[in-house]
Scaffold this active site. Structure first.
Site, PDB file in Angstrom:
ATOM      1  N   ASP A  19       0.809  -1.222   0.000  1.00 18.55           N
ATOM      2  CA  ASP A  19       0.000   0.000   0.000  1.00 18.55           C
ATOM      3  C   ASP A  19       0.844   1.275   0.000  1.00 18.55           C
ATOM      4  OD1 ASP A  19      -2.104  -1.839   0.374  1.00 18.55           O
ATOM      5  OD2 ASP A  19      -1.956  -1.664   2.547  1.00 18.55           O
ATOM      6  N   GLU A 179     -11.343   0.452  -3.101  1.00 18.15           N
ATOM      7  CA  GLU A 179     -10.623   0.946  -1.917  1.00 18.15           C
ATOM      8  C   GLU A 179      -9.352   1.687  -2.320  1.00 18.15           C
ATOM      9  OE1 GLU A 179     -10.034  -2.601   0.350  1.00 18.15           O
ATOM     10  OE2 GLU A 179      -8.893  -3.593  -1.214  1.00 18.15           O
TER      11      GLU A 179
END
Length: 518
Positions: A19, A179
């Site tokens: 991420d 997301e």
């Protein structure tokens, strides 16, 4: 004449660094990653050329910023976003099962960073956007699975208070798990970019644009980044962030997974880099199943000066930590917030001392564990342990850890006044003793050797002749082999000590910690 190309290797952050989010301040780039149950949290890196990164600290390094003591593995810190605006750095993230969404600030990205400023709305993966008119927006994921979408609202950046009600601005491309939203303004247009499909074979990055920060957003009809449709050594691509270099080039950082042949990776999700091109319609393109994101990349140019690239540091650890400084190097991480006085570099000069806690490696608690991320499939990790004060029921050693449900360790322990070296294998939540040999020493060398298919655990009395004592499959330590709970982390190799139900009577002491690649 063909212009000379510059090469760099992917991943730019190998090992469990998922991420990624990136920001630029002048000629300097800074990048952060998720850290989940590990502390200090949110490692932060610096680069001048985007291809070579040096860790400069952690964003969350104090108990007042983050309390992970009761957090299960793969909870904790999710998907942080890093932004730079008018001389201040901002990091916004989610403390899952904790205080929720919050941000911290710093003038120097190496720290210190502020205590948390909470924001009121959003599920996970919040992002900050600073608009030209002075407004500041939080864009965050909300909902689950196919109901997952992005919401947005305005905040007072000084307090975190909401200045507007959250509204749904983006529902993605119809796939599950929309997301990791990021909002950008580029050449007068607002772009919203998110991941879709979940972090597995269908993972992809999608994008939309609008004349307004609240949309409606036109969805580009194809992913701008994915390998879901091709056979390729890098899979799961997505969860990206964009950055513009000083020379006007655009780049993307994103996660990917280097799967081995049978479809797993003990290294977890890693950080990759690729150039961004803009098509004739004004959409950013990275790699929609073309296979241009590779392990070895060639590009016309990188940011920064060539001489800086040649001498740039690397985030890869290989060699020996001798524990001679006042602090552990930044690549080290603890399992949750370490208990007070549970570790020391000054108790014995040149040694790392670990005081075993009542919690062990199967427990959700404050385990005395310090380690480094495994960054290569084939590697060797070793240490020298002395445990002169060992008491009955106590142990210390070397561990390859995925989470509470999956870890292999080789250790020195004592029961009934007798010492032994043992190997314990935990897979899918079930532990078993693979081997145990009696010894008459409190000093032992320990090693873990990793390969594509297996982990081998060895010990030695002299550091020269090594005795294999047990081993287990690599697949069992991979995130893909979870049973009851999704696993978002890769393997961390570390040193540990435990009193197995009570605080240990003394310190386990480690002289050095060595990693060899290949």
């Amino acid at each position: 004449m063909t212009k000379n190309l510059i090469g760099y290797s992917n991943p730019v952050l190998p090992g469990f660094y998922p991420d990624p989010s990136i920001a630029r301040a002048g000629d300097d780039f800074y990048m952060i990653c998720s850290s989940f149950e590990y502390f200090p949290a949110v490692p932060i890196f610096h680069s001048r050329d985007l291809a070579h990164w040096e860790q400069i600290g952690h964003v969350l390094d104090r108990d007042s910023q983050l309390d992970l003591r009761g957090r299960r593995s793969s909870d904790g810190i999710y998907a942080p976003t890093l932004r730079y605006h008018e001389g201040t750095f901002y990091m916004i993230t989610t403390d899952v099962r904790g205080i929720g969404n919050f941000y911290v600030t710093a003038k120097d990205p190496a720290g210190p960073w502020s205590d948390p400023i909470k924001v009121p709305y959003g599920g996970i993966d919040p992002s900050l956007f600073f608009d030209d008119d002075g407004k500041v927006y939080v864009t965050a994921q909300q909902g689950a699975d196919y109901d997952s979408h992005a919401i947005q609202y305005e905040i007072d950046i000084a307090t975190g208070n909401a200045l507007s009600e959250p509204v749904v601005i983006w529902k993605g491309d119809g796939g599950p798990w929309t997301e990791g939203p990021h909002l950008y303004k580029i050449k007068g247009m607002y772009y919203i970019m998110t991941a879709s499909g979940g972090t597995a074979k269908d993972h992809r990055e999608i994008i939309g644009r609008s004349a307004s920060p609240y949309g409606p957003f036109e969805l580009y009809p194809h992913p701008i980044l994915t390998h879901r449709g091709i056979e390729h050594p890098i899979q799961y691509l997505g969860h990206a962030d964009l950055v513009e270099a000083p020379n006007g080039d655009w780049w993307a950082v994103f996660l990917g997974v280097r799967l081995v042949d049978s479809g797993y990776s003990v290294l977890g999700r890693e950080t990759f880099l690729a150039p961004v091109t803009w098509n004739d319609e004004g959409w950013p393109m990275i790699d929609n199943n073309e296979g241009t994101v590779n392990l070895e990349m060639s590009v016309p140019r990188l940011p920064g000066k060539p001489e800086e690239t040649m001498s740039a540091p690397t985030a890869v650890f290989e060699g020996k930590d001798h524990f001679e400084g006042p602090e552990l190097p930044y690549g080290w991480t603890f399992l949750r917030n370490p208990a007070k006085d549970s570790w020391s570099l000054s108790e014995r000069d040149g040694w790392l001392s670990l005081h075993g806690q009542s919690a062990g490696l199967n427990d959700v608690g404050r385990v005395a564990f310090a380690g480094r991320r495994q960054q290569h499939v084939q590697s060797e990790w070793s240490t020298l342990l002395e445990y002169a004060t060992i008491g009955d029921g106590e142990e210390a050693g070397l561990c390859a850890r995925r989470d509470e449900d999956a870890h292999y360790e080789i250790f020195l322990k004592q029961e009934g006044g007798r010492k032994s070296v043992g190997v314990r294998l935990t897979a899918r939540g079930e532990s078993r003793m693979a081997a145990e040999v009696p010894v008459e020493t409190d000093r032992v060398y320990l090693k873990i050797r990793t390969s594509v298919t297996d982990y081998e655990l060895l010990y030695s009395m002299d550091g020269q002749e090594w005795v294999p004592l047990g081993g287990g499959s690599a697949r069992a330590l991979s995130p893909e082999d979870f049973v009851n709970k999704m696993c978002f982390t890769g393997v961390v190799i570390g040193l540990y000590a435990s009193g197995n139900g009570k605080p240990a009577s003394g310190a386990a002491q480690f002289d050095w910690f060595e990693a060899r690649i290949g």
